[in-house]
Write a protein that holds these residues in place. Structure first.
Motif, PDB file in Angstrom:
ATOM      1  N   CYS A 164       0.791  -1.233   0.000  1.00  0.00           N
ATOM      2  CA  CYS A 164       0.000   0.000   0.000  1.00  0.00           C
ATOM      3  C   CYS A 164       0.823   1.284   0.000  1.00  0.00           C
ATOM      4  CB  CYS A 164      -0.963   0.003   1.183  1.00  0.00           C
ATOM      5  SG  CYS A 164      -0.148  -0.073   2.793  1.00  0.00           S
ATOM      6  N   MET A 192       1.883   2.708  -3.620  1.00  0.00           N
ATOM      7  CA  MET A 192       0.830   2.920  -4.609  1.00  0.00           C
ATOM      8  C   MET A 192       0.214   4.291  -4.362  1.00  0.00           C
ATOM      9  SD  MET A 192      -0.988  -0.885  -4.493  1.00  0.00           S
ATOM     10  CE  MET A 192      -2.306  -0.224  -3.570  1.00  0.00           C
ATOM     11  N   ASP A 193      -0.558   4.766  -5.326  1.00  0.00           N
ATOM     12  CA  ASP A 193      -1.282   6.015  -5.124  1.00  0.00           C
ATOM     13  C   ASP A 193      -2.262   5.838  -3.967  1.00  0.00           C
ATOM     14  OD1 ASP A 193       0.015   7.274  -7.204  1.00  0.00           O
ATOM     15  OD2 ASP A 193      -1.533   6.754  -8.677  1.00  0.00           O
ATOM     16  N   ASP A 194      -2.373   6.851  -3.138  1.00  0.00           N
ATOM     17  CA  ASP A 194      -3.274   6.827  -1.988  1.00  0.00           C
ATOM     18  C   ASP A 194      -3.998   8.172  -1.925  1.00  0.00           C
ATOM     19  OD1 ASP A 194      -4.532   6.282   0.446  1.00  0.00           O
ATOM     20  OD2 ASP A 194      -2.705   6.488   1.651  1.00  0.00           O
ATOM     21  N   PRO A 195      -4.892   8.421  -2.890  1.00  0.00           N
ATOM     22  CA  PRO A 195      -5.502   9.751  -3.001  1.00  0.00           C
ATOM     23  C   PRO A 195      -6.287  10.198  -1.771  1.00  0.00           C
ATOM     24  CG  PRO A 195      -6.627   8.193  -4.444  1.00  0.00           C
ATOM     25  CD  PRO A 195      -5.428   7.488  -3.872  1.00  0.00           C
ATOM     26  N   SER A 206      -1.599   7.177   5.150  1.00  0.00           N
ATOM     27  CA  SER A 206      -0.628   8.215   5.494  1.00  0.00           C
ATOM     28  C   SER A 206      -0.236   8.206   6.976  1.00  0.00           C
ATOM     29  CB  SER A 206      -1.125   9.594   5.072  1.00  0.00           C
ATOM     30  OG  SER A 206      -2.342   9.906   5.723  1.00  0.00           O
ATOM     31  N   THR A 253       4.479  -2.935  -8.244  1.00  0.00           N
ATOM     32  CA  THR A 253       4.668  -3.375  -6.860  1.00  0.00           C
ATOM     33  C   THR A 253       5.353  -4.730  -6.769  1.00  0.00           C
ATOM     34  OG1 THR A 253       2.470  -4.383  -6.670  1.00  0.00           O
ATOM     35  CG2 THR A 253       2.669  -2.033  -6.087  1.00  0.00           C
TER      36      THR A 253
END
Length: 165
Positions: free
Chosen positions: A18, A21-24, A29, A82
């Motif tokens: 995780c 990868m993108d975490d919009p 966070s 990944t």
């Protein structure tokens, strides 16, 4: 030189890879910030790291014993990049042997697996916390029976390692 006693932590690893990868929505966070803060929470840099992984169950306990452990990409249906992640951390065969001996001295079955690599429950969070991959690392299995008392006894038997850095 006397090392300070190293702490023990529960290290979360999130979902698969995780952190890479993108975490919009920023779901990961807070966990990522916690992992990045770990090195600064230590009184001194560890000589090595031992991580117990819930992704590896064995009869008795086992420790990785490779000089250069490979990575086990034990997650599925994630973006192709990944599966290209690298964490070229050195192993610690001598630590693995010492840990196995401590358990055996306590009457707890243990072994060293010279071929087992590091699963994502180990390499993903440590790649975030210690990105330089310069601290030797071993992985420890959980015992297949999942007996809590046995695992507590194993932790007690391994406690001297904290004083050795």
């Amino acid at each position: 030189m006397t090392m300070s006693v190293q702490p023990t932590y529960f290290i979360p690893h999130g979902g698969g890879p995780c952190f890479f990868m993108d975490d919009p929505r920023g779901v990961w966070s807070g966990m990522e910030a916690f992992l990045r803060s770990l090195p600064n929470s230590l009184a001194e840099k560890p000589k090595a790291i031992l991580v117990v992984s819930g992704h590896w169950e064995t009869d008795g306990f086992a420790f990785t014993g490779a000089e250069r452990p490979e990575l086990i990409y034990d997650y599925y249906n994630f973006p192709p990049h990944t599966y290209q992640l690298r964490y070229d951390v050195p192993g610690a065969p001598a630590l693995a042997a010492r840990a196995a001996a401590l358990l055996k001295d306590a009457g707890i079955p243990s072994s060293v697996d010279p071929k087992r690599g590091l699963d994502h429950g180990v390499f993903v969070p440590l790649k975030v916390a210690f990105p330089d991959a310069d601290i030797p690392l071993i992985e420890m299995s959980v015992e297949r029976g999942l007996d809590p008392a046995l695992h507590v006894a194993a932790g007690r038997a391994l406690a001297p390692l904290r004083e050795e850095g």
